[in-house]
Design an enzyme around this catalytic site. Structure first.
Site, PDB file in Angstrom:
ATOM      1  N   ASP A  52       2.926 -13.696   0.387  1.00  0.00           N
ATOM      2  CA  ASP A  52       2.811 -12.865  -0.815  1.00  0.00           C
ATOM      3  C   ASP A  52       4.206 -12.649  -1.397  1.00  0.00           C
ATOM      4  OD1 ASP A  52       3.931 -10.927   0.981  1.00  0.00           O
ATOM      5  OD2 ASP A  52       1.904 -10.392   1.585  1.00  0.00           O
ATOM      6  N   ASP A  54       6.726 -10.029  -3.277  1.00  0.00           N
ATOM      7  CA  ASP A  54       7.013  -8.642  -3.640  1.00  0.00           C
ATOM      8  C   ASP A  54       8.223  -8.619  -4.565  1.00  0.00           C
ATOM      9  OD1 ASP A  54       4.978  -7.835  -1.962  1.00  0.00           O
ATOM     10  OD2 ASP A  54       6.307  -7.604  -0.243  1.00  0.00           O
ATOM     11  N   ASP A 130      13.644  -2.718   6.699  1.00  0.00           N
ATOM     12  CA  ASP A 130      13.689  -2.697   8.168  1.00  0.00           C
ATOM     13  C   ASP A 130      14.730  -3.660   8.762  1.00  0.00           C
ATOM     14  OD1 ASP A 130      12.083  -4.824   7.349  1.00  0.00           O
ATOM     15  OD2 ASP A 130      10.319  -4.216   8.498  1.00  0.00           O
TER      16      ASP A 130
HETATM   17  P1  ATP Z   1       5.017 -11.113   5.927  1.00  0.00           P
HETATM   18  O1  ATP Z   1       5.664 -12.409   5.676  1.00  0.00           O
HETATM   19  O2  ATP Z   1       4.209 -11.135   7.147  1.00  0.00           O
HETATM   20  O3  ATP Z   1       4.343 -10.537   4.726  1.00  0.00           O
HETATM   21  P2  ATP Z   1       7.035  -9.184   5.270  1.00  0.00           P
HETATM   22  O4  ATP Z   1       8.397  -8.928   5.840  1.00  0.00           O
HETATM   23  O5  ATP Z   1       6.990  -9.724   3.883  1.00  0.00           O
HETATM   24  O6  ATP Z   1       6.248 -10.120   6.274  1.00  0.00           O
HETATM   25  P3  ATP Z   1       5.540  -7.000   4.208  1.00  0.00           P
HETATM   26  O7  ATP Z   1       4.666  -6.028   4.904  1.00  0.00           O
HETATM   27  O8  ATP Z   1       4.955  -7.903   3.190  1.00  0.00           O
HETATM   28  O9  ATP Z   1       6.220  -7.857   5.364  1.00  0.00           O
HETATM   29  O10 ATP Z   1       6.749  -6.164   3.614  1.00  0.00           O
HETATM   30  C1  ATP Z   1       7.582  -6.632   2.576  1.00  0.00           C
HETATM   31  C2  ATP Z   1       9.004  -6.074   2.733  1.00  0.00           C
HETATM   32  O11 ATP Z   1       9.000  -4.657   2.665  1.00  0.00           O
HETATM   33  C3  ATP Z   1       9.658  -6.393   4.066  1.00  0.00           C
HETATM   34  O12 ATP Z   1      10.244  -7.665   4.075  1.00  0.00           O
HETATM   35  C4  ATP Z   1      10.681  -5.274   4.189  1.00  0.00           C
HETATM   36  O13 ATP Z   1      11.817  -5.528   3.382  1.00  0.00           O
HETATM   37  C5  ATP Z   1       9.945  -4.092   3.585  1.00  0.00           C
HETATM   38  N1  ATP Z   1       9.189  -3.329   4.595  1.00  0.00           N
HETATM   39  C6  ATP Z   1       7.902  -3.487   4.948  1.00  0.00           C
HETATM   40  N2  ATP Z   1       7.522  -2.611   5.877  1.00  0.00           N
HETATM   41  C7  ATP Z   1       8.605  -1.837   6.132  1.00  0.00           C
HETATM   42  C8  ATP Z   1       8.853  -0.731   6.988  1.00  0.00           C
HETATM   43  N3  ATP Z   1       7.901  -0.246   7.792  1.00  0.00           N
HETATM   44  N4  ATP Z   1      10.091  -0.190   6.974  1.00  0.00           N
HETATM   45  C9  ATP Z   1      11.066  -0.674   6.161  1.00  0.00           C
HETATM   46  N5  ATP Z   1      10.888  -1.703   5.345  1.00  0.00           N
HETATM   47  C10 ATP Z   1       9.685  -2.297   5.308  1.00  0.00           C
HETATM   48 MG    MG Z   2       5.235 -10.022   2.705  1.00  0.00          MG
END
Ligand code: ATP
Ligand code: MG
Length: 433
Positions: A52, A54, A130
Site C-alpha cells: 500500500d 501512504d 517506529d
Molecule cells: P507493510 O509493508 O507491512 O505495510 P509498513 O511499515 O508500511 O509495513 P504500515 O502499518 O503500513 O506498515 O505503516 C506505515 C508507516 O507508518 C510505517 O512504515 C511507519 O513509518 C509508520 N507506523 C506504522 N505503525 C507505527 C507505529 N505503531 N508507531 C510508529 N510508526 C508507525
Molecule cells: Mg504499509
C-alpha cells in the site's frame, strides 16, 4: 534532513500506483508538500512491490478533504484522510509534531500514546515513526528521497533499528514489538539487539493492547504470505504468549506434534497465498488453538460429558477465552468452531454419515484440518488418507464399498454432490479483509 537526489536512488514513478501519484500531484499542485512515506518508500528502495502507498503532507485532513472528491476522514486516536480509487485506498496523513506533552491533542497515559493529533514539520514527523527504515520520504516536488534518521544505512545493513530509546518507544505503543517481529520476517531483516533487548521485560504490555488492534496485527502477521516466518519470529522473541497464551504454553511445554501441525498450517497458507488461492484466517486460528480445544474437550469427557457436547463446549470456551487477547470476529470464530466440532465425525464410516459429512458446507475446511493432524497418530494419518480417497472414487463405488446403495438425505442424484461441495469450499474460503 539528508536529501538524496533522484539520480542517486532507485525509486521510479513507474512502480508507484496511479492512484498514489494522483494524490501526490493533487496535493503538490495545490501548493502543499506531498511525499510518499513509510513502508512504500522502504519497499521501493529494496526493489519490492509495496502493498500500500501512504502519503505525508503539511495539509490538514480538512484541507485534504477539500481537494479530493473521493475522500473520507477517519480515526479519532490518529486522524487521517483516506482517498478512495475503486478498491485502492491511499492514506494521507498530516505531518505529526512532537508537541507539548501537556497539549490536549496528544494524550499520554502511563507512557502510552492514546491520541496523537498535533501537526508538525516533516522532521518531527520522521522521528515519531517506529523504525529508521520506515522513516524515509519520496518527495514528488523533485523526486528526491529524504532520510533524516539513517534509514538508508539500515536498508544496507538489513537491520531494523528503532528511532529513539527502545524502551520508551515500546511503552508508548507496545504493538511496535509485534511490528519489529513482523517486519523482520517480511523483509528478512535482523532486529538490532538494542531493539529486541526490551522484549523479555515489555512483552506483557501487549496484554493491555486493544484486542481488536491485535486481531488486525495478527492478520498482517499470518495472512500476508509470510506466516511461517512471522510465527517463528514471534516464538523466538517470546511474543507469541501475549497473543495466544494457551498456544505458547503448550509449545513451551514441548508439544512437538502441535508445533509441527501449526508450522505446516502456516506453510500451507503461505503457499496458497503465493498461488493466489483463497485463504481464511479462521483456518489458521483453528490450527493455533487446537491443542487447547483438545485438552479441554478431554477434561470434560473425563468428567463424564457426552462427546458431542464436550466438543461443542470446549470449542466455545476456547474461542471465548482467546477473544480477551485477540478479538477474532464472530464470522471467523463460527467457522473455527465448525472445523473443530466436525473432527470427531470423521471417525464414523457408516454410509449415511459419510455422505452427510461429504455434503457439509464446511467439509473442505474440516478435511484440510484433518490432514494437518496426520502427525498425531497413525490412526489419524490413515483417516486422512481414507477421506482423500472417499472424495476421489465415484460415488456409486463408494456406496458399494460402504455396503449400501445410498442417496443423500434429500434423495438427490449422486452427481449433485460435487457441485454442492464446491460451494461449501468457497464459503470456507472467505478472503481475509
Ligand atoms: P507493510 O509493508 O507491512 O505495510 P509498513 O511499515 O508500511 O509495513 P504500515 O502499518 O503500513 O506498515 O505503516 C506505515 C508507516 O507508518 C510505517 O512504515 C511507519 O513509518 C509508520 N507506523 C506504522 N505503525 C507505527 C507505529 N505503531 N508507531 C510508529 N510508526 C508507525
Ligand atoms: Mg504499509
Amino acid at each position: 534532513m539528508r536529501i538524496i537526489p533522484r539520480d542517486q536512488h532507485s525509486i521510479s514513478r513507474r512502480h508507484i500506483s496511479k492512484a498514489a501519484l494522483r494524490v501526490l500531484y493533487g496535493l503538490h499542485e495545490a501548493g502543499y508538500q506531498a511525499l510518499l512515506v513509510g513502508g512504500a518508500v522502504r519497499d521501493l528502495l529494496l526493489g519490492v512491490q509495496p502493498k500500500d502507498f501512504d502519503i505525508a503532507t503539511d495539509a490538514t485532513p480538512e484541507q485534504v478533504r477539500k481537494l479530493f472528491r473521493n475522500c473520507r476522514l477517519i480515526g479519532r486516536r490518529f486522524r487521517l484522510a483516506h482517498v478512495m480509487f475503486g478498491r485502492e485506498i491511499i492514506e494521507v496523513a498530516t505531518f505529526r509534531g512532537v508537541g507539548d506533552p501537556q497539549d490536549s491533542d496528544r494524550h499520554i497515559v502511563d507512557g502510552r500514546i492514546v491520541r496523537d493529533n498535533i501537526w508538525g514539520s516533516i522532521e518531527e514527523d520522521a522521528v515519531r515513526r517506529d523504525f529508521r527504515a520506515n522513516a524515509m520520504y519520496y518527495d514528488i516536488a523533485d523526486f528526491s528521497v529524504r532520510d533524516d534518521v539513517g534509514g538508508m544505512q539500515d536498508l544496507d545493513d538489513r537491520v531494523l533499528r528503532l528511532i529513539g530509546d527502545p524502551e520508551t518507544r515500546y511503552r508508548e505503543d507496545p504493538v511496535r514489538m509485534l511490528r519489529a517481529a513482523r517486519l523482520a520476517a517480511k523483509l528478512e531483516f535482523s532486529i538490532d539487539p538494542s531493539a529486541s533487548a526490551p522484549f523479555a521485560e515489555l512483552a506483557p504490555l501487549l496484554g493491555e493492547a486493544p484486542p481488536a488492534r491485535l486481531f488486525d496485527e495478527s492478520l498482517k502477521l499470518f495472512m500476508a504470505g509470510y506466516a511461517l516466518k512471522s510465527f517463528r519470529m514471534l516464538r523466538r522473541y517470546g511474543l507469541l504468549a501475549p497473543l495466544f497464551p494457551a498456544t505458547a504454553r503448550a509449545l513451551d511445554a514441548g508439544d512437538q506434534v502441535l508445533l509441527e501441525m501449526i508450522e505446516n498450517g502456516m506453510a500451507n497458507t503461505d503457499a496458497r497465498i503465493a498461488e493466489d488461492k483463497p485463504v481464511t484466517p479462521a483456518f489458521l486460528f483453528a490450527v493455533l488453538l487446537w491443542g487447547e480445544v483438545r485438552e479441554i474437550k478431554q477434561g470434560m469427557m473425563d468428567e463424564g460429558a457426552p462427546p458431542s457436547l464436550a466438543w461443542q463446549r470446549a470449542s466455545h470456551q476456547v474461542v471465548m477465552t482467546q477473544s480477551r487477547h485477540v478479538a477474532i470476529p464472530r464470522r471467523f470464530t463460527h467457522v473455527m468452531e465448525e472445523i473443530w466440532t466436525l473432527q470427531p465425525r470423521f471417525a464414523h464410516r457408516t454410509p449415511k454419515r459419510v455422505f452427510q459429512l461429504l455434503e457439509h458446507p464446511r467439509f473442505r475446511a474440516a478435511y484440510d484440518f484433518l490432514l494437518l493432524r496426520a502427525g498425531e497418530s497413525d490412526e489419524m494419518a490413515e483417516m486422512g488418507a481414507w477421506w482423500t480417497r472417499a472424495q476421489e472414487v465415484p460415488e456409486d463405488a463408494l456406496s458399494d464399498e460402504l455396503g449400501a446403495s445410498v442417496r443423500t438425505r434429500s434423495g438427490d442424484a449422486p452427481r449433485k454432490r460435487r457441485r454442492r461441495r464446491r460451494r461449501g469450499r468457497n464459503e470456507a474460503g472467505d478472503k481475509a479483509e
